[in-house]
Design a protein around this motif. Structure first.
Motif, PDB file in Angstrom:
ATOM      1  N   GLY A 109      -8.246  -8.016  -3.129  1.00  0.00           N
ATOM      2  CA  GLY A 109      -8.431  -7.194  -1.946  1.00  0.00           C
ATOM      3  C   GLY A 109      -7.570  -5.947  -2.012  1.00  0.00           C
ATOM      4  N   ASP A 110      -7.682  -5.116  -0.976  1.00  0.00           N
ATOM      5  CA  ASP A 110      -6.900  -3.883  -0.902  1.00  0.00           C
ATOM      6  C   ASP A 110      -5.413  -4.212  -0.837  1.00  0.00           C
ATOM      7  N   SER A 111      -4.639  -3.505  -1.658  1.00  0.00           N
ATOM      8  CA  SER A 111      -3.207  -3.749  -1.764  1.00  0.00           C
ATOM      9  C   SER A 111      -2.410  -2.646  -1.086  1.00  0.00           C
ATOM     10  N   ASN A 112      -1.319  -3.012  -0.424  1.00  0.00           N
ATOM     11  CA  ASN A 112      -0.367  -2.035   0.104  1.00  0.00           C
ATOM     12  C   ASN A 112       0.558  -1.530  -0.999  1.00  0.00           C
ATOM     13  N   ILE A 113       0.523  -2.166  -2.163  1.00  0.00           N
ATOM     14  CA  ILE A 113       1.367  -1.782  -3.294  1.00  0.00           C
ATOM     15  C   ILE A 113       0.667  -0.730  -4.148  1.00  0.00           C
ATOM     16  N   HIS A 114      -0.590  -1.050  -4.556  1.00  0.00           N
ATOM     17  CA  HIS A 114      -1.323  -0.134  -5.435  1.00  0.00           C
ATOM     18  C   HIS A 114      -2.763  -0.619  -5.596  1.00  0.00           C
ATOM     19  N   GLY A 115      -3.722   0.186  -5.201  1.00  0.00           N
ATOM     20  CA  GLY A 115      -5.136  -0.105  -5.445  1.00  0.00           C
ATOM     21  C   GLY A 115      -5.591  -1.460  -4.948  1.00  0.00           C
ATOM     22  N   THR A 116      -6.125  -2.243  -5.864  1.00  0.00           N
ATOM     23  CA  THR A 116      -6.594  -3.599  -5.565  1.00  0.00           C
ATOM     24  C   THR A 116      -5.578  -4.590  -6.103  1.00  0.00           C
ATOM     25  N   GLY A 117      -5.309  -5.629  -5.336  1.00  0.00           N
ATOM     26  CA  GLY A 117      -4.349  -6.639  -5.759  1.00  0.00           C
ATOM     27  C   GLY A 117      -4.932  -8.030  -5.701  1.00  0.00           C
ATOM     28  N   ALA A 118      -4.185  -8.990  -6.226  1.00  0.00           N
ATOM     29  CA  ALA A 118      -4.538 -10.406  -6.165  1.00  0.00           C
ATOM     30  C   ALA A 118      -3.704 -11.037  -5.047  1.00  0.00           C
ATOM     31  N   PHE A 119      -4.348 -11.833  -4.188  1.00  0.00           N
ATOM     32  CA  PHE A 119      -3.697 -12.444  -3.037  1.00  0.00           C
ATOM     33  C   PHE A 119      -3.903 -13.950  -3.055  1.00  0.00           C
ATOM     34  N   ALA A 120      -2.914 -14.687  -2.556  1.00  0.00           N
ATOM     35  CA  ALA A 120      -3.001 -16.143  -2.499  1.00  0.00           C
ATOM     36  C   ALA A 120      -4.040 -16.558  -1.461  1.00  0.00           C
ATOM     37  N   SER A 121      -5.028 -17.351  -1.879  1.00  0.00           N
ATOM     38  CA  SER A 121      -6.054 -17.827  -0.948  1.00  0.00           C
ATOM     39  C   SER A 121      -5.636 -19.134  -0.284  1.00  0.00           C
ATOM     40  N   ARG A 122      -4.481 -19.635  -0.680  1.00  0.00           N
ATOM     41  CA  ARG A 122      -3.881 -20.836  -0.089  1.00  0.00           C
ATOM     42  C   ARG A 122      -2.386 -20.758  -0.368  1.00  0.00           C
ATOM     43  N   ASP A 123      -1.605 -21.620   0.251  1.00  0.00           N
ATOM     44  CA  ASP A 123      -0.192 -21.690  -0.097  1.00  0.00           C
ATOM     45  C   ASP A 123      -0.082 -22.178  -1.543  1.00  0.00           C
ATOM     46  N   ILE A 124       0.670 -21.439  -2.348  1.00  0.00           N
ATOM     47  CA  ILE A 124       0.853 -21.793  -3.761  1.00  0.00           C
ATOM     48  C   ILE A 124       2.317 -22.179  -3.956  1.00  0.00           C
ATOM     49  N   PRO A 125       2.580 -23.419  -4.355  1.00  0.00           N
ATOM     50  CA  PRO A 125       3.970 -23.822  -4.583  1.00  0.00           C
ATOM     51  C   PRO A 125       4.541 -23.185  -5.846  1.00  0.00           C
ATOM     52  N   GLY A 126       5.850 -23.099  -5.914  1.00  0.00           N
ATOM     53  CA  GLY A 126       6.517 -22.559  -7.095  1.00  0.00           C
ATOM     54  C   GLY A 126       6.170 -23.354  -8.339  1.00  0.00           C
ATOM     55  N   GLU A 127       6.164 -22.675  -9.486  1.00  0.00           N
ATOM     56  CA  GLU A 127       5.903 -23.270 -10.802  1.00  0.00           C
ATOM     57  C   GLU A 127       4.461 -23.743 -10.979  1.00  0.00           C
ATOM     58  N   GLU A 128       3.525 -23.175 -10.221  1.00  0.00           N
ATOM     59  CA  GLU A 128       2.116 -23.554 -10.377  1.00  0.00           C
ATOM     60  C   GLU A 128       1.362 -22.515 -11.209  1.00  0.00           C
ATOM     61  N   ASN A 129       0.454 -22.984 -12.046  1.00  0.00           N
ATOM     62  CA  ASN A 129      -0.410 -22.105 -12.825  1.00  0.00           C
ATOM     63  C   ASN A 129      -1.432 -21.493 -11.867  1.00  0.00           C
ATOM     64  N   ILE A 130      -1.359 -20.176 -11.688  1.00  0.00           N
ATOM     65  CA  ILE A 130      -2.269 -19.474 -10.781  1.00  0.00           C
ATOM     66  C   ILE A 130      -3.582 -19.169 -11.478  1.00  0.00           C
ATOM     67  N   GLY A 131      -3.518 -18.839 -12.758  1.00  0.00           N
ATOM     68  CA  GLY A 131      -4.730 -18.554 -13.514  1.00  0.00           C
ATOM     69  C   GLY A 131      -4.431 -17.786 -14.783  1.00  0.00           C
ATOM     70  N   SER A 132      -5.462 -17.578 -15.572  1.00  0.00           N
ATOM     71  CA  SER A 132      -5.340 -16.873 -16.845  1.00  0.00           C
ATOM     72  C   SER A 132      -5.275 -15.366 -16.617  1.00  0.00           C
ATOM     73  N   ALA A 133      -4.289 -14.722 -17.225  1.00  0.00           N
ATOM     74  CA  ALA A 133      -4.142 -13.268 -17.129  1.00  0.00           C
ATOM     75  C   ALA A 133      -4.605 -12.576 -18.408  1.00  0.00           C
ATOM     76  N   PHE A 134      -4.429 -13.237 -19.543  1.00  0.00           N
ATOM     77  CA  PHE A 134      -4.864 -12.730 -20.844  1.00  0.00           C
ATOM     78  C   PHE A 134      -5.357 -13.924 -21.645  1.00  0.00           C
ATOM     79  N   SER A 135      -6.501 -13.762 -22.294  1.00  0.00           N
ATOM     80  CA  SER A 135      -7.024 -14.866 -23.098  1.00  0.00           C
ATOM     81  C   SER A 135      -7.385 -14.383 -24.494  1.00  0.00           C
TER      82      SER A 135
END
Length: 124
Positions: A30-56
Motif C-alpha cells: 500500500g501507499d507508504s509514508n516513508i517512500h512510494g509503495t511499502g509492505a505492511f503487516a496484514s496481521r500481528d507478526i511476532p519477532g523472528e518470523e519468516n515474513i516472506g521471500s525477498a530474493f530468490s
C-alpha cells in the motif's frame, strides 16, 4: 472494526477488485509514508518470523521478489534479510503490529543491495 482492520479490509477488497495491491497471509502492499509503495503487516507478526521471500535463486541468478522491491528503508527497522539455499528471506526482528510498515535498514543488507537511503523519510 477498528481503523487498522478497516484499512486491511479495504485493501483486501481492492485486491478482490483486481487492483494492483498484492496480499499474502503476512503482508500487503500500500501507499507508504516513508517512500512510494511499502509492505505492511496484514496481521500481528511476532519477532523472528519468516515474513516472506525477498530474493530468490532461479536460472543461476538472484531475482528480487515483489516483497523485496517494496520493503522500505528505516534505520529503526523491524526486519532483516537472512540467506538460505533458495535465496534471502525477510525475518521480523521484533513484533510488528498489524497495519505497520515492514522496514529494513539498507545499510545492514548484503553487498548486492543499493545502500542509498536518500528520499526515505525516517518515521519516529
Amino acid at each position: 472494526m477498528n481503523s487498522i482492520d478497516k484499512k486491511v479490509f479495504n485493501l483486501m477488497k481492492r485486491v478482490e477488485d483486481k487492483s494492483n495491491v498484492s496480499v499474502s497471509n503476512s503482508y500487503y502492499f500500500g501507499d507508504s509514508n516513508i517512500h512510494g509503495t511499502g509492505a505492511f503487516a496484514s496481521r500481528d507478526i511476532p519477532g523472528e518470523e519468516n515474513i516472506g521471500s525477498a530474493f530468490s535463486y532461479g536460472n543461476k541468478k538472484l531475482t528480487r521478489t515483489e516483497l523485496g522491491s517494496k520493503v522500505n528503508h528505516q534505520f529503526d527497522n523491524n526486519s532483516i534479510l537472512r540467506k538460505d539455499k533458495n535465496g534471502y528471506n525477510l525475518y521480523s526482528t521484533k513484533d510488528i503490529k498489524k497495519g505497520s510498515e515492514v522496514t529494513s535498514n539498507y545499510e545492514e543488507t548484503p553487498d548486492f543491495i543499493d545502500k542509498n537511503t536518500k528520499g526515505f523519510k525516517e518515521i519516529k
